[in-house]
Every structure is written in structure tokens, then in C-alpha cells.
Design a protein around this motif. Structure first.
Motif, PDB file in Angstrom:
ATOM      1  N   SER A   2     -35.931   9.006 -26.058  1.00 29.83           N
ATOM      2  CA  SER A   2     -36.114   9.585 -27.439  1.00 29.83           C
ATOM      3  C   SER A   2     -35.009  10.552 -27.797  1.00 29.83           C
ATOM      4  O   SER A   2     -34.556  11.381 -27.129  1.00 29.83           O
ATOM      5  CB  SER A   2     -37.525  10.511 -27.163  1.00 29.83           C
ATOM      6  OG  SER A   2     -37.617  11.383 -28.432  1.00 29.83           O
ATOM      7  N   LYS A   3     -34.736  10.502 -29.089  1.00 34.27           N
ATOM      8  CA  LYS A   3     -33.750  11.312 -29.712  1.00 34.27           C
ATOM      9  C   LYS A   3     -34.013  12.649 -29.914  1.00 34.27           C
ATOM     10  O   LYS A   3     -33.292  13.764 -29.347  1.00 34.27           O
ATOM     11  CB  LYS A   3     -33.283  10.683 -31.324  1.00 34.27           C
ATOM     12  CG  LYS A   3     -32.479   9.761 -31.321  1.00 34.27           C
ATOM     13  CD  LYS A   3     -32.173   9.462 -32.533  1.00 34.27           C
ATOM     14  CE  LYS A   3     -30.952   8.445 -32.943  1.00 34.27           C
ATOM     15  NZ  LYS A   3     -30.588   8.277 -34.256  1.00 34.27           N
ATOM     16  N   ILE A   4     -35.548  12.961 -29.916  1.00 36.53           N
ATOM     17  CA  ILE A   4     -36.003  14.155 -29.872  1.00 36.53           C
ATOM     18  C   ILE A   4     -35.818  14.934 -28.751  1.00 36.53           C
ATOM     19  O   ILE A   4     -35.517  15.964 -28.414  1.00 36.53           O
ATOM     20  CB  ILE A   4     -37.304  14.366 -30.393  1.00 36.53           C
ATOM     21  CG1 ILE A   4     -37.319  13.976 -32.014  1.00 36.53           C
ATOM     22  CG2 ILE A   4     -38.058  15.768 -30.388  1.00 36.53           C
ATOM     23  CD1 ILE A   4     -38.680  13.777 -32.763  1.00 36.53           C
ATOM     24  N   VAL A   5     -36.180  14.061 -27.499  1.00 39.46           N
ATOM     25  CA  VAL A   5     -36.050  14.681 -25.909  1.00 39.46           C
ATOM     26  C   VAL A   5     -34.770  15.014 -25.862  1.00 39.46           C
ATOM     27  O   VAL A   5     -34.268  15.868 -25.316  1.00 39.46           O
ATOM     28  CB  VAL A   5     -36.851  13.792 -25.205  1.00 39.46           C
ATOM     29  CG1 VAL A   5     -36.515  14.086 -23.548  1.00 39.46           C
ATOM     30  CG2 VAL A   5     -38.397  13.612 -25.327  1.00 39.46           C
ATOM     31  N   VAL A  12     -31.449  23.108 -24.216  1.00 39.37           N
ATOM     32  CA  VAL A  12     -31.837  23.500 -22.910  1.00 39.37           C
ATOM     33  C   VAL A  12     -30.451  23.875 -22.292  1.00 39.37           C
ATOM     34  O   VAL A  12     -30.178  24.797 -21.714  1.00 39.37           O
ATOM     35  CB  VAL A  12     -32.637  22.624 -21.940  1.00 39.37           C
ATOM     36  CG1 VAL A  12     -32.612  23.035 -20.851  1.00 39.37           C
ATOM     37  CG2 VAL A  12     -34.076  22.785 -22.479  1.00 39.37           C
ATOM     38  N   GLN A  13     -29.449  22.769 -22.486  1.00 42.74           N
ATOM     39  CA  GLN A  13     -28.246  23.064 -21.850  1.00 42.74           C
ATOM     40  C   GLN A  13     -27.376  24.106 -22.370  1.00 42.74           C
ATOM     41  O   GLN A  13     -26.847  24.840 -21.767  1.00 42.74           O
ATOM     42  CB  GLN A  13     -27.461  21.895 -21.791  1.00 42.74           C
ATOM     43  CG  GLN A  13     -27.882  20.609 -21.001  1.00 42.74           C
ATOM     44  CD  GLN A  13     -27.943  21.204 -19.481  1.00 42.74           C
ATOM     45  OE1 GLN A  13     -27.008  21.818 -18.983  1.00 42.74           O
ATOM     46  NE2 GLN A  13     -28.915  20.828 -18.785  1.00 42.74           N
ATOM     47  N   VAL A  50     -39.600  21.934 -28.523  1.00 44.46           N
ATOM     48  CA  VAL A  50     -39.309  21.535 -29.907  1.00 44.46           C
ATOM     49  C   VAL A  50     -40.616  20.730 -30.419  1.00 44.46           C
ATOM     50  O   VAL A  50     -41.455  19.913 -29.923  1.00 44.46           O
ATOM     51  CB  VAL A  50     -38.262  20.081 -29.678  1.00 44.46           C
ATOM     52  CG1 VAL A  50     -37.869  19.495 -31.166  1.00 44.46           C
ATOM     53  CG2 VAL A  50     -37.128  20.778 -29.195  1.00 44.46           C
ATOM     54  N   MET A  51     -40.998  21.526 -31.555  1.00 40.51           N
ATOM     55  CA  MET A  51     -42.316  21.028 -32.162  1.00 40.51           C
ATOM     56  C   MET A  51     -42.197  20.208 -33.317  1.00 40.51           C
ATOM     57  O   MET A  51     -40.967  20.114 -33.884  1.00 40.51           O
ATOM     58  CB  MET A  51     -42.807  22.404 -32.844  1.00 40.51           C
ATOM     59  CG  MET A  51     -42.941  23.737 -31.789  1.00 40.51           C
ATOM     60  SD  MET A  51     -44.020  23.303 -30.422  1.00 40.51           S
ATOM     61  CE  MET A  51     -45.291  23.839 -31.234  1.00 40.51           C
ATOM     62  N   ASN A  52     -43.363  19.318 -33.652  1.00 39.93           N
ATOM     63  CA  ASN A  52     -43.040  18.535 -34.584  1.00 39.93           C
ATOM     64  C   ASN A  52     -43.003  19.154 -35.891  1.00 39.93           C
ATOM     65  O   ASN A  52     -43.557  20.177 -36.112  1.00 39.93           O
ATOM     66  CB  ASN A  52     -44.048  17.454 -34.677  1.00 39.93           C
ATOM     67  CG  ASN A  52     -45.468  17.860 -34.419  1.00 39.93           C
ATOM     68  OD1 ASN A  52     -45.784  19.176 -34.224  1.00 39.93           O
ATOM     69  ND2 ASN A  52     -46.418  17.121 -34.867  1.00 39.93           N
ATOM     70  N   ALA A  53     -42.476  18.304 -37.122  1.00 38.68           N
ATOM     71  CA  ALA A  53     -42.705  19.111 -38.263  1.00 38.68           C
ATOM     72  C   ALA A  53     -42.607  17.837 -39.259  1.00 38.68           C
ATOM     73  O   ALA A  53     -42.593  16.754 -38.844  1.00 38.68           O
ATOM     74  CB  ALA A  53     -41.462  19.948 -38.583  1.00 38.68           C
ATOM     75  N   LEU A  67     -37.388  19.725 -37.426  1.00 38.55           N
ATOM     76  CA  LEU A  67     -37.813  19.957 -36.096  1.00 38.55           C
ATOM     77  C   LEU A  67     -38.009  21.229 -36.040  1.00 38.55           C
ATOM     78  O   LEU A  67     -36.915  22.273 -36.549  1.00 38.55           O
ATOM     79  CB  LEU A  67     -37.125  19.470 -34.865  1.00 38.55           C
ATOM     80  CG  LEU A  67     -37.037  17.880 -34.848  1.00 38.55           C
ATOM     81  CD1 LEU A  67     -36.143  17.598 -33.447  1.00 38.55           C
ATOM     82  CD2 LEU A  67     -38.196  17.337 -34.593  1.00 38.55           C
ATOM     83  N   ARG A  68     -39.001  21.979 -35.703  1.00 36.56           N
ATOM     84  CA  ARG A  68     -39.261  23.501 -35.371  1.00 36.56           C
ATOM     85  C   ARG A  68     -39.054  23.806 -33.953  1.00 36.56           C
ATOM     86  O   ARG A  68     -39.599  23.207 -32.993  1.00 36.56           O
ATOM     87  CB  ARG A  68     -40.471  23.961 -35.738  1.00 36.56           C
ATOM     88  CG  ARG A  68     -40.512  25.463 -35.705  1.00 36.56           C
ATOM     89  CD  ARG A  68     -42.030  25.984 -36.394  1.00 36.56           C
ATOM     90  NE  ARG A  68     -43.119  25.400 -35.330  1.00 36.56           N
ATOM     91  CZ  ARG A  68     -43.661  26.189 -34.831  1.00 36.56           C
ATOM     92  NH1 ARG A  68     -43.591  27.648 -34.634  1.00 36.56           N
ATOM     93  NH2 ARG A  68     -44.651  26.072 -33.938  1.00 36.56           N
TER      94      ARG A  68
END
Length: 193
Positions: A2-5, A12-13, A50-53, A67-68
Motif C-alpha cells: 500500500s502507498k499509504i503504508v 517512521v524512518q 496515518v489516519m484516513n481523511a 492524510l492526517r
């Protein structure tokens, strides 16, 4: 993947690079006192969500996922009472500075905007010597197929885009002089500006 993941992993990095001594992991975006109690066993630590928006359609056919992003930072008192507060503020400030206008190396991400940061004050946490800070921002990330790139460019059989075309130093054309036409070859120096 997933692009979001993938984008979350990039964040994180980035936090790990900013604070090498910190335990940094992702989380689902919700936390309570039990989570904080568990996280304090690994202080200093940060948890990235990363929360959905809402998403918006782009002219390319992709979806612009707004993304929030939330980073929770936890530290505790060590040498003196309430010294965790100063470190937590330092972590929060540096995370906000790092996030501001950052794309996290993702070519499909827009620079981060609407950066907000705060310390969470709660009497129970303060009595236990725990300092919690939160940094939040919005990052736009385009996801899906870019139909313009598919339609407007040429591709090789392996799927890679052709970005370089053969060049020539000759142009063939007709020169018109009144009602008389001549066919000529003209040599051009393509290095001239």
C-alpha cells in the motif's frame, strides 16, 4: 505494498533518523492510558499513525488522499522531577520542524502542511512522571493510476517509460519563395541556445 503504508514507514524512518535513541513504531491512531503505560516501558518512544481523511479526485484520474499524520511522543522523568517535560517539548518541537513542508522522499506526496503540536497534560500522568506530546499534520498523497501518464507517454514492453528520444542534426523541409518551392536539407547545431 500500500502507498499509504509505505508513506507511514517513511515517516517512521524519518523520526528514527531524527532521534536514534528513540523507540519508534507505528500504531493505529487510538491510544489510552493503558497504551501509554505500555509505551512508557520503552521511553523515550514515539508512535506514528496515518489516519484516513477525505480524498479528492485529480484530473490525472488518481485520488488525492489527504492524510492526517499523528506522532505521539512519550518520555518520563529521569534525574529530576519533571525533567521529562523539557525533553518531551524538545522532541515535539524537533518533530514539528522536521515534518514542516517535508514529503518524506515520496514522489507522490505533497509537502506536509497544517503542522500542530501540543503537550498533553493530565494529572495522573504527571504524578507518574510521564510526559506526552503530540505532533499532527496533513500530507497529501496521490494514490491510484495516473491515466495522463498512461495516455500521453510511450512505454517499452517491460512497462518502463521512454524518456529519451533519438535526436538528429538535420531537418528536412520545404522553403517557399513566392510561388516557387525548393526542397532543402539544413544542418542545425543542436548545442546552440
Amino acid at each position: 505494498m500500500s502507498k499509504i503504508v509505505d508513506f507511514r514507514d517513511r515517516i517512521v524512518q524519518a523520526v528514527k533518523t531524527l532521534f536514534p535513541e528513540m523507540d519508534v513504531e507505528w500504531y493505529d491512531g487510538l491510544f489510552d492510558e493503558t497504551d501509554i503505560a505500555e509505551w512508557t516501558l520503552k521511553t523515550p518512544c514515539a508512535r506514528v499513525a496515518v489516519m484516513n481523511a477525505p480524498g479528492e479526485h485529480e484530473v490525472t484520474g488518481e485520488i488525492n488522499a489527504c492524510l492526517r499524520v499523528v506522532v505521539v511522543i512519550i518520555d518520563d522523568n529521569r534525574r529530576a522531577a519533571l525533567d521529562g517535560d523539557a525533553r518531551a517539548w524538545e522532541y515535539v518541537e524537533n518533530t514539528a520542524i522536521m515534518a514542516n513542508l517535508n514529503t518524506f522522499g515520496d514522489p507522490n506526496a505533497a509537502p506536509a502542511t497544517k503542522v500542530k503540536f501540543r503537550r498533553i497534560s493530565q494529572p495522573v500522568l504527571r504524578r507518574e512522571g510521564v510526559a506526552v506530546g503530540v505532533v499532527e499534520w496533513e500530507s497529501d498523497l496521490t494514490i491510484g493510476r495516473n491515466r495522463v501518464r498512461e495516455r500521453e507517454f510511450f512505454y517499452r514492453p517491460d512497462g518502463s517509460m521512454i524518456t529519451d528520444v533519438p535526436r538528429t542534426s538535420y531537418i528536412r523541409g520545404d522553403a517557399h519563395f513566392g510561388h516557387v518551392s525548393r526542397h532543402e536539407e539544413v544542418e542545425l547545431d543542436l548545442n546552440e541556445e
